[in-house]
Design a protein around this motif. Structure first.
Motif, PDB file in Angstrom:
ATOM      1  N   MET A  18      74.847 -45.080 144.321  1.00  0.00           N
ATOM      2  CA  MET A  18      74.411 -45.072 145.711  1.00  0.00           C
ATOM      3  C   MET A  18      74.041 -46.473 146.203  1.00  0.00           C
ATOM      4  SD  MET A  18      74.342 -42.611 147.904  1.00  0.00           S
ATOM      5  CE  MET A  18      73.993 -41.115 146.963  1.00  0.00           C
ATOM      6  N   ASP A  19      73.485 -47.309 145.281  1.00  0.00           N
ATOM      7  CA  ASP A  19      73.123 -48.673 145.674  1.00  0.00           C
ATOM      8  C   ASP A  19      74.340 -49.432 146.182  1.00  0.00           C
ATOM      9  OD1 ASP A  19      70.550 -48.132 144.929  1.00  0.00           O
ATOM     10  OD2 ASP A  19      70.651 -49.181 143.012  1.00  0.00           O
ATOM     11  N   ARG A  20      75.494 -49.235 145.537  1.00  0.00           N
ATOM     12  CA  ARG A  20      76.707 -49.918 145.962  1.00  0.00           C
ATOM     13  C   ARG A  20      77.135 -49.467 147.346  1.00  0.00           C
ATOM     14  NH1 ARG A  20      79.254 -54.430 144.384  1.00  0.00           N
ATOM     15  NH2 ARG A  20      78.529 -53.890 142.292  1.00  0.00           N
ATOM     16  N   LEU A  21      77.035 -48.167 147.621  1.00  0.00           N
ATOM     17  CA  LEU A  21      77.377 -47.646 148.949  1.00  0.00           C
ATOM     18  C   LEU A  21      76.488 -48.288 150.009  1.00  0.00           C
ATOM     19  CD1 LEU A  21      78.611 -45.593 150.975  1.00  0.00           C
ATOM     20  CD2 LEU A  21      76.832 -43.990 150.248  1.00  0.00           C
ATOM     21  N   ILE A  22      75.188 -48.336 149.745  1.00  0.00           N
ATOM     22  CA  ILE A  22      74.248 -48.911 150.713  1.00  0.00           C
ATOM     23  C   ILE A  22      74.568 -50.378 150.954  1.00  0.00           C
ATOM     24  CG2 ILE A  22      71.826 -49.511 151.112  1.00  0.00           C
ATOM     25  CD1 ILE A  22      71.098 -46.984 149.460  1.00  0.00           C
ATOM     26  N   GLN A  23      74.767 -51.123 149.889  1.00  0.00           N
ATOM     27  CA  GLN A  23      75.056 -52.549 150.049  1.00  0.00           C
ATOM     28  C   GLN A  23      76.354 -52.782 150.808  1.00  0.00           C
ATOM     29  OE1 GLN A  23      74.817 -54.703 146.320  1.00  0.00           O
ATOM     30  NE2 GLN A  23      72.608 -54.954 146.560  1.00  0.00           N
ATOM     31  N   ASN A  24      77.385 -52.022 150.476  1.00  0.00           N
ATOM     32  CA  ASN A  24      78.673 -52.218 151.141  1.00  0.00           C
ATOM     33  C   ASN A  24      78.587 -51.903 152.629  1.00  0.00           C
ATOM     34  OD1 ASN A  24      79.935 -53.042 148.804  1.00  0.00           O
ATOM     35  ND2 ASN A  24      80.829 -51.046 148.328  1.00  0.00           N
ATOM     36  N   GLN A  25      77.902 -50.819 152.966  1.00  0.00           N
ATOM     37  CA  GLN A  25      77.807 -50.461 154.386  1.00  0.00           C
ATOM     38  C   GLN A  25      76.959 -51.452 155.158  1.00  0.00           C
ATOM     39  OE1 GLN A  25      78.610 -45.637 154.410  1.00  0.00           O
ATOM     40  NE2 GLN A  25      77.576 -46.709 156.037  1.00  0.00           N
ATOM     41  N   LEU A  26      75.890 -51.936 154.541  1.00  0.00           N
ATOM     42  CA  LEU A  26      75.070 -52.942 155.211  1.00  0.00           C
ATOM     43  C   LEU A  26      75.835 -54.256 155.378  1.00  0.00           C
ATOM     44  CD1 LEU A  26      71.554 -52.367 153.582  1.00  0.00           C
ATOM     45  CD2 LEU A  26      72.231 -51.835 155.932  1.00  0.00           C
ATOM     46  N   PRO A  38      75.188 -60.174 147.827  1.00  0.00           N
ATOM     47  CA  PRO A  38      74.407 -59.353 146.893  1.00  0.00           C
ATOM     48  C   PRO A  38      73.683 -60.209 145.864  1.00  0.00           C
ATOM     49  CG  PRO A  38      76.692 -58.572 147.090  1.00  0.00           C
ATOM     50  CD  PRO A  38      76.632 -59.911 147.734  1.00  0.00           C
ATOM     51  N   ASP A  39      72.460 -59.850 145.580  1.00  0.00           N
ATOM     52  CA  ASP A  39      71.668 -60.466 144.512  1.00  0.00           C
ATOM     53  C   ASP A  39      70.850 -59.346 143.892  1.00  0.00           C
ATOM     54  OD1 ASP A  39      70.126 -61.917 142.809  1.00  0.00           O
ATOM     55  OD2 ASP A  39      69.232 -63.222 144.322  1.00  0.00           O
ATOM     56  N   GLU A  40      71.413 -58.735 142.843  1.00  0.00           N
ATOM     57  CA  GLU A  40      70.875 -57.517 142.244  1.00  0.00           C
ATOM     58  C   GLU A  40      70.800 -56.439 143.328  1.00  0.00           C
ATOM     59  OE1 GLU A  40      67.304 -58.545 140.149  1.00  0.00           O
ATOM     60  OE2 GLU A  40      68.397 -59.699 138.648  1.00  0.00           O
ATOM     61  N   ASP A  41      69.606 -55.869 143.618  1.00  0.00           N
ATOM     62  CA  ASP A  41      69.564 -54.799 144.614  1.00  0.00           C
ATOM     63  C   ASP A  41      69.278 -55.320 146.019  1.00  0.00           C
ATOM     64  OD1 ASP A  41      67.010 -55.540 143.888  1.00  0.00           O
ATOM     65  OD2 ASP A  41      66.167 -53.520 144.034  1.00  0.00           O
ATOM     66  N   TRP A  42      69.221 -56.650 146.182  1.00  0.00           N
ATOM     67  CA  TRP A  42      68.970 -57.254 147.491  1.00  0.00           C
ATOM     68  C   TRP A  42      70.252 -57.808 148.095  1.00  0.00           C
ATOM     69  CZ3 TRP A  42      64.481 -57.047 150.154  1.00  0.00           C
ATOM     70  CH2 TRP A  42      63.338 -56.678 149.444  1.00  0.00           C
ATOM     71  N   LEU A  43      70.249 -57.932 149.413  1.00  0.00           N
ATOM     72  CA  LEU A  43      71.286 -58.666 150.124  1.00  0.00           C
ATOM     73  C   LEU A  43      70.615 -59.861 150.795  1.00  0.00           C
ATOM     74  CD1 LEU A  43      73.227 -55.703 151.793  1.00  0.00           C
ATOM     75  CD2 LEU A  43      74.005 -57.113 149.876  1.00  0.00           C
ATOM     76  N   LEU A  44      71.058 -61.061 150.431  1.00  0.00           N
ATOM     77  CA  LEU A  44      70.475 -62.280 150.959  1.00  0.00           C
ATOM     78  C   LEU A  44      71.373 -62.854 152.039  1.00  0.00           C
ATOM     79  CD1 LEU A  44      69.404 -64.043 147.630  1.00  0.00           C
ATOM     80  CD2 LEU A  44      68.191 -62.276 148.924  1.00  0.00           C
ATOM     81  N   THR A  45      70.770 -63.529 152.994  1.00  0.00           N
ATOM     82  CA  THR A  45      71.537 -64.209 154.025  1.00  0.00           C
ATOM     83  C   THR A  45      72.283 -65.371 153.388  1.00  0.00           C
ATOM     84  OG1 THR A  45      69.875 -63.628 155.669  1.00  0.00           O
ATOM     85  CG2 THR A  45      71.404 -65.391 156.250  1.00  0.00           C
ATOM     86  N   GLU A  46      73.563 -65.512 153.689  1.00  0.00           N
ATOM     87  CA  GLU A  46      74.382 -66.574 153.095  1.00  0.00           C
ATOM     88  C   GLU A  46      73.752 -67.933 153.331  1.00  0.00           C
ATOM     89  OE1 GLU A  46      78.323 -66.289 154.619  1.00  0.00           O
ATOM     90  OE2 GLU A  46      78.891 -64.640 153.288  1.00  0.00           O
TER      91      GLU A  46
END
Length: 215
Positions: free
Chosen positions: A1-9, A22-30
């Protein structure tokens, strides 16, 4: 589910010009650590509504914490909750945290709270339930909340407000107003004072507002 959330975000933000890494379970601003966002899905019990928790980190000390119900089991429920985020908070968050303002999707106002001037980003009231009926938002809903904001002892920082109103259908209502993740009595009083439409069936309204110190 984490992958689904990250991909959609990543897709959602990417469509509006924001690259997330992606950085583990976080998404960081480039190119930077902040703002950062993550989502955690909690499956509902016994087929009930699940919950998506979203954390948006502004800096090392401040985090926006939002939750969205998702109808359906597994991925279907998670996608439903992500859609609620996209319809309600997203454009306000995009403006306040990533400085991308789409005036077709939110209202922009100027307001002084205490001694501090703010630019205020106001999202739409989004409806769940009673989809087959148009629902007129009372004109005094935002004005009552704005009056409460103007007298709030706010610091010269980013602040956020989440409003929830539920019409239970038996004459009772649910009201929750949070300021910077915490219950806000003045905001609750303002929203509870509004004459919201009364329907026989349950419906809920949700609104998200961010205040950014004016330059």
């Amino acid at each position: 589910m984490d992958r689904l959330i990250q991909n959609q975000l990543m897709d959602l933000f990417g469509e509006h010009g924001v690259g997330l890494e992606p950085d583990e379970d976080w998404l960081l601003t480039e190119g930077d650590d902040f703002p950062a966002i993550r989502g955690i899905w909690h499956e509902g019990k016994d087929g009930g509504m699940g919950r998506l928790d979203l954390d948006i980190v502004l800096d090392e000390e401040r985090t926006i914490e939002e939750s969205f119900g998702g109808i359906g089991a597994g991925k279907a429920g998670c996608r439903d909750a992500l859609d609620s985020f996209a319809r309600n908070d997203f454009h306000v968050v995009l403006a306040a945290c990533w400085h991308i303002v789409n005036k077709d999707k939110l209202a922009v106002r100027e307001l002084v709270a205490g001694t501090h001037p703010f630019t205020v980003y106001v999202g739409d009231f989004t409806l769940r339930g009673e989809e087959d009926k148009p629902l007129a938002i009372p004109e005094d809903a935002l004005s009552a909340l704005q009056a409460a904001i103007a007298t709030a002892p706010l610091t010269n920082d980013v602040h956020w407000i989440r409003v929830f109103y539920g019409n239970v259908g038996d004459g009772t209502t649910q009201v929750e107003v949070l300021l910077d993740n915490e219950p806000w009595a003045a905001g609750h009083k303002a929203i509870a004072s509004v004459e919201w439409p009364q329907h026989e069936r349950y419906y809920s309204l949700r609104n998200f507002i961010a205040l950014v110190p004016a330059d």
